[in-house]
Scaffold this motif. Structure first.
Motif, PDB file in Angstrom:
ATOM      1  N   ARG A  59       0.864  -1.188   0.000  1.00  0.00           N
ATOM      2  CA  ARG A  59       0.000   0.000   0.000  1.00  0.00           C
ATOM      3  C   ARG A  59       0.897   1.235   0.000  1.00  0.00           C
ATOM      4  O   ARG A  59       2.061   1.167   0.397  1.00  0.00           O
ATOM      5  N   PRO A  60       0.391   2.362  -0.480  1.00  0.00           N
ATOM      6  CA  PRO A  60       1.235   3.557  -0.608  1.00  0.00           C
ATOM      7  C   PRO A  60       1.924   3.923   0.697  1.00  0.00           C
ATOM      8  O   PRO A  60       1.344   3.829   1.776  1.00  0.00           O
ATOM      9  N   TRP A  61       3.185   4.369   0.568  1.00  0.00           N
ATOM     10  CA  TRP A  61       3.961   4.777   1.738  1.00  0.00           C
ATOM     11  C   TRP A  61       4.789   5.993   1.327  1.00  0.00           C
ATOM     12  O   TRP A  61       5.943   5.865   0.908  1.00  0.00           O
ATOM     13  N   PRO A  62       4.212   7.187   1.420  1.00  0.00           N
ATOM     14  CA  PRO A  62       4.921   8.401   0.972  1.00  0.00           C
ATOM     15  C   PRO A  62       6.262   8.606   1.656  1.00  0.00           C
ATOM     16  O   PRO A  62       7.209   9.103   1.026  1.00  0.00           O
ATOM     17  N   GLU A  63       6.381   8.238   2.941  1.00  0.00           N
ATOM     18  CA  GLU A  63       7.648   8.432   3.654  1.00  0.00           C
ATOM     19  C   GLU A  63       8.755   7.575   3.037  1.00  0.00           C
ATOM     20  O   GLU A  63       9.915   8.002   2.969  1.00  0.00           O
ATOM     21  N   ALA A  64       8.407   6.371   2.559  1.00  0.00           N
ATOM     22  CA  ALA A  64       9.403   5.517   1.908  1.00  0.00           C
ATOM     23  C   ALA A  64       9.847   6.133   0.583  1.00  0.00           C
ATOM     24  O   ALA A  64      11.038   6.109   0.232  1.00  0.00           O
ATOM     25  N   VAL A  65       8.901   6.692  -0.167  1.00  0.00           N
ATOM     26  CA  VAL A  65       9.229   7.350  -1.436  1.00  0.00           C
ATOM     27  C   VAL A  65      10.138   8.548  -1.194  1.00  0.00           C
ATOM     28  O   VAL A  65      11.117   8.767  -1.928  1.00  0.00           O
TER      29      VAL A  65
END
Length: 448
Positions: A59-65
């Motif tokens: 699922r989306p993980w903006p902090e990882a990006v």
């Protein structure tokens, strides 16, 4: 992380890490993993990015990006590549395109363009050949045929330089051409790429991709691969030759050409010795008596029921067992028992049995069993000939799922061989049905 156990599949460390982060993306374990992207040791940075990418797929993980974006200029090449993969595939197209404009590293820019997919189609004027190549390839997938020649020329212009940063050009190019059903254009492109030493390996890779996609490809391309093999054969050419040799039609057609060529053909499938048990009517009846009436799977079913049918009619209970084996569920038992039910019930059952069997002929898991069942029916199965012939006449490989593309090609070849055997068995016992010649892929004979 430092000893690699966190990225080892099924290791307790990895399982515990994933469970903790799935439970709380803002918790201490997730926070620590994000911090490790900036660790002093390159190995740890690589492993942290790999884990973040796996988790961001779920699922989306903006902090990882964001963490990946901060490592796009990392001094370690593999860290940059993994960061670009995570940022490109899991980030938003806008920031990825902005990064492409700002960054200079060819590895990172190529990885980002690859990740953009169709969004990269407008990058045809980029300064980097690999980015232009990806953009032209994306454009090729969607334009009208009238534009194909100009795009083909643009791809050929960039392919040599693009290969410095794209290691799967043959695979990607082959996928695009296959999607457009440009079979013969693929063969012409392979011939052109093989001619020049600088693009020979790309041509070999594309030839291998074509063999995986098109049934005729090995017959058409094996002579070209042999011609350009040379004394110092490259791994790409050796792989392409090995893949092409999986095709029985190619090996048969070019037997004399291959006689003096030192290469390792693909290993033939290993035949497993049969372990069929012998039954007479008494032992077969005793075995069935110990089985429930509702049995849906039975090892050695053909031998068991043939012994009974040879001795006389089945009992009501035995017939019920054979009925359940034949009609309860699709699979090997059904394929093996359908000819036996025909023998027991007679011609009135034929139409229902063929309707049951023909939908499964192209099933790579059990198709060979159904084809063998039709072969055992012989002339009675003549109404199935169009379905069998359609399987033989396919130009593309049957979609299958196995460990490697070569293994998937072997499955298609096995189904093709089974279909040819079945057509012969049906035709030879059908009065007035002319036996077709041995299969030769269309487009390979005189004048083609």
């Amino acid at each position: 992380m430092a000893d690699g156990t966190a990225t080892t599949p099924a290791h307790p460390s990895r399982i515990a890490l994933f469970e903790a982060i799935r439970a709380d993306r803002g918790g201490p374990v997730a926070t620590r993993l994000l911090q490790l992207v900036h660790a002093d040791t390159p190995f740890v940075r690589r492993e942290a990015l790999a884990l973040l990418h796996s988790l961001a797929r779920e699922r989306p993980w903006p902090e990882a990006v964001d963490a990946a974006a901060a490592r796009l200029d990392d001094p370690d090449e593999e860290v940059r590549r993994r960061a670009a993969c995570l940022f490109g595939y899991r980030g938003q197209p806008g920031p990825v395109l902005a990064a492409l404009d700002e960054l200079a590293d060819p590895l990172v820019r190529t990885t980002l363009a690859r990740a953009l997919g169709p969004t990269a189609a407008h990058l045809t004027d980029d300064d980097l050949p690999s980015v232009r190549f990806l953009a032209h390839l994306q454009t090729l997938r969607t334009v009208r045929p009238a534009r194909w020649p100009s795009l083909d020329a643009a791809l050929l212009d960039d392919v040599r330089e693009a290969a410095h940063h794209l290691d799967d050009i043959g695979h990607r190019w082959g996928q695009a051409l296959y999607g457009l059903r440009r079979e013969h254009d693929t063969y012409a492109l392979v011939a052109r790429l093989l001619t020049e030493p600088a693009t020979r390996d790309i041509g070999a890779d594309l030839a291998r991709e074509a063999c995986h996609d098109w049934r005729v490809a090995p017959v058409r391309l094996l002579p070209l691969l042999v011609r350009h093999r040379g004394e110092e054969v490259t791994p790409a050419l050796e792989l392409a030759l090995t893949t092409a040799s999986i095709s029985e039609a190619a090996m048969r057609t070019h037997e004399s050409l291959l006689a003096g060529v030192p290469f390792t053909p693909s290993p033939r499938a290993r035949l497993i010795p049969s372990t069929t048990t012998a039954y007479d009517s008494a032992s077969a009846a005793a075995l069935l008596a110990a089985k429930p009436v509702g049995v849906t799977r039975l090892a050695h079913a053909p031998t068991i029921f043939e012994a009974l049918l040879d001795a006389g009619p089945l009992t009501f209970r035995q017939a019920a067992q054979l009925y359940n084996l034949t009609f309860s569920r699709p699979g090997r038992s059904q394929a093996q028992c359908a000819p036996l039910w025909l023998r027991h019930a007679g011609p009135s059952a034929l139409s229902r049995l063929l309707d049951l069997m023909t939908p499964h002929l192209a099933d790579y898991a059990v198709g060979e069993d159904y084809l063998e069942g039709l072969a055992r029916m012989g002339g009675h199965a003549r109404r199935a000939l169009p379905a069998v012939t359609a399987l033989i006449d396919r130009r593309t490989r049957i979609p299958v799922n196995d460990s490697t593309r070569d293994a998937e090609m072997r499955l298609d070849e096995a189904l093709l061989a089974a279909a040819l055997h079945t057509r012969r068995a049906i035709s030879q016992t059908c009065r007035g049905v002319r036996e077709p010649p041995a299969w030769t892929p269309s487009g390979t004979g005189p004048g083609s």
